[in-house]
Design a protein around this motif. Structure first.
Motif, PDB file in Angstrom:
ATOM      1  N   GLY A  69     -19.146 -82.230  52.682  1.00 43.50           N
ATOM      2  CA  GLY A  69     -19.284 -83.220  53.743  1.00 43.50           C
ATOM      3  C   GLY A  69     -20.737 -83.442  54.114  1.00 43.50           C
ATOM      4  N   THR A  70     -21.038 -84.665  54.518  1.00 43.45           N
ATOM      5  CA  THR A  70     -22.407 -85.019  54.909  1.00 43.45           C
ATOM      6  C   THR A  70     -22.667 -84.711  56.383  1.00 43.45           C
ATOM      7  OG1 THR A  70     -21.678 -87.297  55.343  1.00 43.45           O
ATOM      8  CG2 THR A  70     -22.571 -86.825  53.162  1.00 43.45           C
ATOM      9  N   THR A  71     -21.899 -83.842  56.936  1.00 48.05           N
ATOM     10  CA  THR A  71     -21.882 -83.526  58.364  1.00 48.05           C
ATOM     11  C   THR A  71     -23.250 -83.262  58.968  1.00 48.05           C
ATOM     12  OG1 THR A  71     -19.814 -82.389  57.806  1.00 48.05           O
ATOM     13  CG2 THR A  71     -20.655 -82.108  60.051  1.00 48.05           C
ATOM     14  N   LEU A  72     -24.116 -82.577  58.242  1.00 45.70           N
ATOM     15  CA  LEU A  72     -25.364 -82.099  58.828  1.00 45.70           C
ATOM     16  C   LEU A  72     -26.585 -82.936  58.473  1.00 45.70           C
ATOM     17  CD1 LEU A  72     -24.713 -78.264  58.558  1.00 45.70           C
ATOM     18  CD2 LEU A  72     -24.677 -79.696  60.600  1.00 45.70           C
ATOM     19  N   SER A  73     -26.368 -84.073  57.822  1.00 44.51           N
ATOM     20  CA  SER A  73     -27.490 -84.978  57.583  1.00 44.51           C
ATOM     21  C   SER A  73     -28.055 -85.443  58.924  1.00 44.51           C
ATOM     22  CB  SER A  73     -27.040 -86.195  56.771  1.00 44.51           C
ATOM     23  OG  SER A  73     -28.079 -87.143  56.680  1.00 44.51           O
ATOM     24  N   GLY A  74     -29.353 -85.243  59.107  1.00 44.68           N
ATOM     25  CA  GLY A  74     -29.980 -85.592  60.367  1.00 44.68           C
ATOM     26  C   GLY A  74     -30.057 -84.438  61.342  1.00 44.68           C
TER      27      GLY A  74
END
Length: 234
Positions: free
Chosen positions: A148-153
Protein backbone atom coordinates in the motif's frame (compact mmCIF):
# COMPACT_ATOMS: atom_id res chain seq x y z
CA UNK A 1 1.60 -16.58 1.51
CA UNK A 2 -0.38 -16.28 -1.68
CA UNK A 3 -3.94 -16.47 -2.91
CA UNK A 4 -5.12 -12.93 -2.29
CA UNK A 5 -8.10 -13.67 -4.51
CA UNK A 6 -9.40 -15.90 -1.73
CA UNK A 7 -9.23 -12.97 0.70
CA UNK A 8 -10.61 -10.27 -1.58
CA UNK A 9 -12.74 -12.06 -4.16
CA UNK A 10 -13.21 -8.93 -6.22
CA UNK A 11 -11.72 -5.50 -6.85
CA UNK A 12 -13.10 -2.46 -5.11
CA UNK A 13 -13.19 -0.12 -2.14
CA UNK A 14 -11.73 -0.80 1.29
CA UNK A 15 -12.89 1.66 3.95
CA UNK A 16 -10.56 2.63 6.76
CA UNK A 17 -12.53 2.94 9.99
CA UNK A 18 -10.21 4.47 12.54
CA UNK A 19 -10.44 7.05 15.32
CA UNK A 20 -7.48 7.89 17.54
CA UNK A 21 -7.83 8.47 21.27
CA UNK A 22 -8.01 12.25 20.89
CA UNK A 23 -10.72 12.19 18.22
CA UNK A 24 -14.48 12.64 18.83
CA UNK A 25 -15.50 9.24 17.43
CA UNK A 26 -13.02 7.23 19.49
CA UNK A 27 -14.30 4.36 21.68
CA UNK A 28 -17.61 2.58 21.87
CA UNK A 29 -19.19 0.98 18.82
CA UNK A 30 -18.79 3.97 16.52
CA UNK A 31 -16.21 2.40 14.22
CA UNK A 32 -18.17 -0.84 14.14
CA UNK A 33 -21.22 1.07 12.92
CA UNK A 34 -19.04 2.87 10.39
CA UNK A 35 -17.79 -0.47 9.11
CA UNK A 36 -21.29 -1.91 8.89
CA UNK A 37 -22.48 1.11 6.92
CA UNK A 38 -19.48 0.86 4.59
CA UNK A 39 -20.13 -2.81 3.85
CA UNK A 40 -23.84 -2.19 3.30
CA UNK A 41 -22.82 0.37 0.69
CA UNK A 42 -20.50 -2.01 -1.16
CA UNK A 43 -17.11 -1.89 0.54
CA UNK A 44 -15.20 -5.13 -0.03
CA UNK A 45 -13.01 -4.76 3.05
CA UNK A 46 -12.32 -2.76 6.20
CA UNK A 47 -9.06 -1.42 7.60
CA UNK A 48 -9.06 -0.63 11.31
CA UNK A 49 -6.81 0.19 14.23
CA UNK A 50 -6.64 -1.50 17.61
CA UNK A 51 -7.66 -4.80 19.15
CA UNK A 52 -11.08 -3.61 20.31
CA UNK A 53 -12.21 -2.34 16.93
CA UNK A 54 -10.78 -5.37 15.11
CA UNK A 55 -12.69 -7.72 17.41
CA UNK A 56 -15.96 -5.80 17.18
CA UNK A 57 -15.83 -5.23 13.43
CA UNK A 58 -14.99 -8.87 12.70
CA UNK A 59 -18.16 -9.85 14.55
CA UNK A 60 -20.32 -7.47 12.55
CA UNK A 61 -19.17 -7.69 8.93
CA UNK A 62 -18.50 -10.53 6.53
CA UNK A 63 -15.66 -8.93 4.57
CA UNK A 64 -11.90 -9.21 5.18
CA UNK A 65 -10.42 -6.93 7.85
CA UNK A 66 -6.98 -5.35 7.65
CA UNK A 67 -5.77 -4.82 11.20
CA UNK A 68 -3.08 -2.56 12.56
CA UNK A 69 -2.07 -1.07 15.86
CA UNK A 70 -0.71 2.46 16.01
CA UNK A 71 1.78 2.78 18.83
CA UNK A 72 4.01 5.73 19.66
CA UNK A 73 7.48 4.64 20.75
CA UNK A 74 9.70 7.42 22.13
CA UNK A 75 12.54 8.21 19.75
CA UNK A 76 11.03 6.26 16.86
CA UNK A 77 9.05 7.34 13.80
CA UNK A 78 7.65 3.84 13.28
CA UNK A 79 4.09 3.70 14.61
CA UNK A 80 2.07 1.33 12.39
CA UNK A 81 2.36 -2.12 14.00
CA UNK A 82 5.95 -1.54 15.11
CA UNK A 83 6.72 -4.81 16.94
CA UNK A 84 5.85 -8.48 17.14
CA UNK A 85 3.72 -7.74 20.21
CA UNK A 86 1.28 -5.78 18.04
CA UNK A 87 1.32 -8.43 15.31
CA UNK A 88 0.35 -11.11 17.83
CA UNK A 89 -2.46 -8.94 19.22
CA UNK A 90 -3.84 -8.20 15.75
CA UNK A 91 -3.86 -11.87 14.82
CA UNK A 92 -5.47 -12.87 18.13
CA UNK A 93 -8.20 -10.29 17.48
CA UNK A 94 -9.07 -12.07 14.23
CA UNK A 95 -7.74 -9.79 11.49
CA UNK A 96 -7.36 -11.39 8.07
CA UNK A 97 -4.44 -9.15 7.13
CA UNK A 98 -1.81 -7.42 9.26
CA UNK A 99 -0.67 -3.98 8.11
CA UNK A 100 2.95 -3.10 8.84
CA UNK A 101 5.21 -0.10 8.32
CA UNK A 102 7.74 -1.38 5.77
CA UNK A 103 9.69 1.82 5.21
CA UNK A 104 13.45 2.16 4.94
CA UNK A 105 13.88 3.77 8.36
CA UNK A 106 15.54 2.68 11.58
CA UNK A 107 16.57 -0.69 10.14
CA UNK A 108 12.92 -1.47 9.54
CA UNK A 109 13.45 -3.61 6.43
CA UNK A 110 15.36 -6.07 8.59
CA UNK A 111 13.16 -5.72 11.66
CA UNK A 112 9.96 -6.69 9.83
CA UNK A 113 11.25 -10.09 8.74
CA UNK A 114 10.18 -11.97 11.89
CA UNK A 115 6.89 -10.05 11.94
CA UNK A 116 6.05 -11.15 8.40
CA UNK A 117 7.15 -14.70 9.14
CA UNK A 118 4.98 -14.88 12.27
CA UNK A 119 1.89 -13.65 10.44
CA UNK A 120 2.37 -16.16 7.63
CA UNK A 121 3.00 -19.00 10.08
CA UNK A 122 -0.43 -18.23 11.54
CA UNK A 123 -2.18 -18.09 8.19
CA UNK A 124 -2.55 -14.30 8.11
CA UNK A 125 -1.57 -12.13 5.17
CA UNK A 126 0.63 -9.04 5.39
CA UNK A 127 0.10 -5.59 3.88
CA UNK A 128 3.22 -3.45 3.62
CA UNK A 129 2.65 0.26 4.10
CA UNK A 130 5.38 1.98 2.08
CA UNK A 131 6.27 5.47 0.91
CA UNK A 132 8.47 4.95 -2.17
CA UNK A 133 8.97 2.62 -5.11
CA UNK A 134 12.20 1.33 -3.61
CA UNK A 135 10.40 0.36 -0.42
CA UNK A 136 7.72 -1.39 -2.42
CA UNK A 137 10.33 -3.42 -4.27
CA UNK A 138 12.00 -4.31 -0.99
CA UNK A 139 8.65 -5.29 0.54
CA UNK A 140 7.92 -7.65 -2.32
CA UNK A 141 11.29 -9.36 -1.79
CA UNK A 142 10.40 -9.74 1.88
CA UNK A 143 7.34 -11.76 0.87
CA UNK A 144 4.45 -9.46 1.71
CA UNK A 145 1.05 -10.10 0.16
CA UNK A 146 -0.10 -6.54 -0.51
CA UNK A 147 1.74 -3.25 -0.95
CA UNK A 148 0.00 0.00 0.00
CA UNK A 149 1.05 3.57 -0.71
CA UNK A 150 -0.14 4.52 2.78
CA UNK A 151 3.02 6.30 3.91
CA UNK A 152 3.82 8.36 0.83
CA UNK A 153 4.25 11.89 2.13
CA UNK A 154 4.70 10.71 5.72
CA UNK A 155 8.40 9.98 5.42
CA UNK A 156 10.70 12.98 4.85
CA UNK A 157 12.23 11.47 1.71
CA UNK A 158 8.97 10.55 -0.03
CA UNK A 159 6.93 12.76 -2.36
CA UNK A 160 5.30 15.62 -0.41
CA UNK A 161 1.98 16.69 -1.91
CA UNK A 162 -1.67 17.25 -1.06
CA UNK A 163 -3.12 14.90 -3.68
CA UNK A 164 -2.77 11.09 -3.90
CA UNK A 165 0.59 9.81 -5.11
CA UNK A 166 -0.61 8.58 -8.49
CA UNK A 167 2.96 8.46 -9.79
CA UNK A 168 3.96 5.99 -7.09
CA UNK A 169 0.85 3.92 -7.80
CA UNK A 170 1.74 3.65 -11.48
CA UNK A 171 5.37 2.83 -10.70
CA UNK A 172 4.45 0.07 -8.28
CA UNK A 173 1.84 -1.45 -10.58
CA UNK A 174 4.45 -1.64 -13.33
CA UNK A 175 7.18 -3.04 -11.07
CA UNK A 176 5.75 -5.59 -8.62
CA UNK A 177 3.73 -8.78 -8.95
CA UNK A 178 1.79 -8.58 -5.68
CA UNK A 179 -1.41 -6.49 -5.56
CA UNK A 180 -0.94 -2.77 -5.00
CA UNK A 181 -3.34 -0.90 -2.72
CA UNK A 182 -3.97 2.80 -3.24
CA UNK A 183 -4.12 4.60 0.08
CA UNK A 184 -3.47 8.13 1.21
CA UNK A 185 -5.17 11.50 0.60
CA UNK A 186 -7.94 10.03 -1.57
CA UNK A 187 -10.68 12.61 -0.98
CA UNK A 188 -13.09 12.19 -3.88
CA UNK A 189 -14.70 9.38 -5.90
CA UNK A 190 -12.78 10.78 -8.85
CA UNK A 191 -9.49 10.25 -7.00
CA UNK A 192 -10.50 6.67 -6.24
CA UNK A 193 -11.43 5.99 -9.86
CA UNK A 194 -8.17 7.50 -11.09
CA UNK A 195 -6.24 5.26 -8.71
CA UNK A 196 -7.95 2.15 -10.01
CA UNK A 197 -7.31 3.25 -13.59
CA UNK A 198 -3.61 3.30 -12.67
CA UNK A 199 -3.85 -0.46 -12.22
CA UNK A 200 -4.59 -1.10 -8.55
CA UNK A 201 -7.26 -3.66 -7.62
CA UNK A 202 -8.02 -2.07 -4.24
CA UNK A 203 -8.49 1.50 -3.05
CA UNK A 204 -8.51 2.44 0.64
CA UNK A 205 -10.43 5.54 1.68
CA UNK A 206 -10.55 6.61 5.29
CA UNK A 207 -10.70 10.26 6.31
CA UNK A 208 -13.02 11.29 3.47
CA UNK A 209 -15.62 8.80 4.71
CA UNK A 210 -15.10 8.15 8.42
CA UNK A 211 -13.50 11.23 10.00
CA UNK A 212 -16.14 13.98 10.12
CA UNK A 213 -13.89 16.46 11.89
CA UNK A 214 -11.52 16.45 8.91
CA UNK A 215 -14.34 16.51 6.37
CA UNK A 216 -15.91 19.48 8.17
CA UNK A 217 -12.61 21.35 8.35
CA UNK A 218 -12.21 21.11 4.58
CA UNK A 219 -15.60 22.78 4.08
CA UNK A 220 -14.89 25.37 6.76
CA UNK A 221 -11.52 26.26 5.24
CA UNK A 222 -12.98 26.51 1.74
CA UNK A 223 -15.69 28.91 2.94
CA UNK A 224 -13.21 30.87 5.03
CA UNK A 225 -11.03 31.40 1.96
CA UNK A 226 -14.02 32.88 0.14
CA UNK A 227 -14.87 35.10 3.08
CA UNK A 228 -11.29 36.29 3.52
CA UNK A 229 -10.94 37.02 -0.19
CA UNK A 230 -13.88 39.40 -0.10
CA UNK A 231 -15.72 37.48 -2.81
CA UNK A 232 -18.89 37.06 -0.75
CA UNK A 233 -21.80 38.87 -2.35
CA UNK A 234 -24.02 40.94 -0.10
Amino acid sequence: MSGMSSIFPKKGLIVSCQALADEPLHSGDTMTKMARAAVQSGAIGIRTNGVFDILCIKQEVDVPVIGLIKRDIPGSDIFITPTLTEVKAIISAGADIVALDVTDREGRLEAVKPLIAYAHEHGVAVMADVSTLEEGLAAEKLGVDLIGTTLSGYTPYSRQQDEPDFELLSQLCASVQVPVVAEGRIWTPEDAAKAMKAGVPYVVVGSAITRPQLITSRYVNALRNVIDSGEVKR
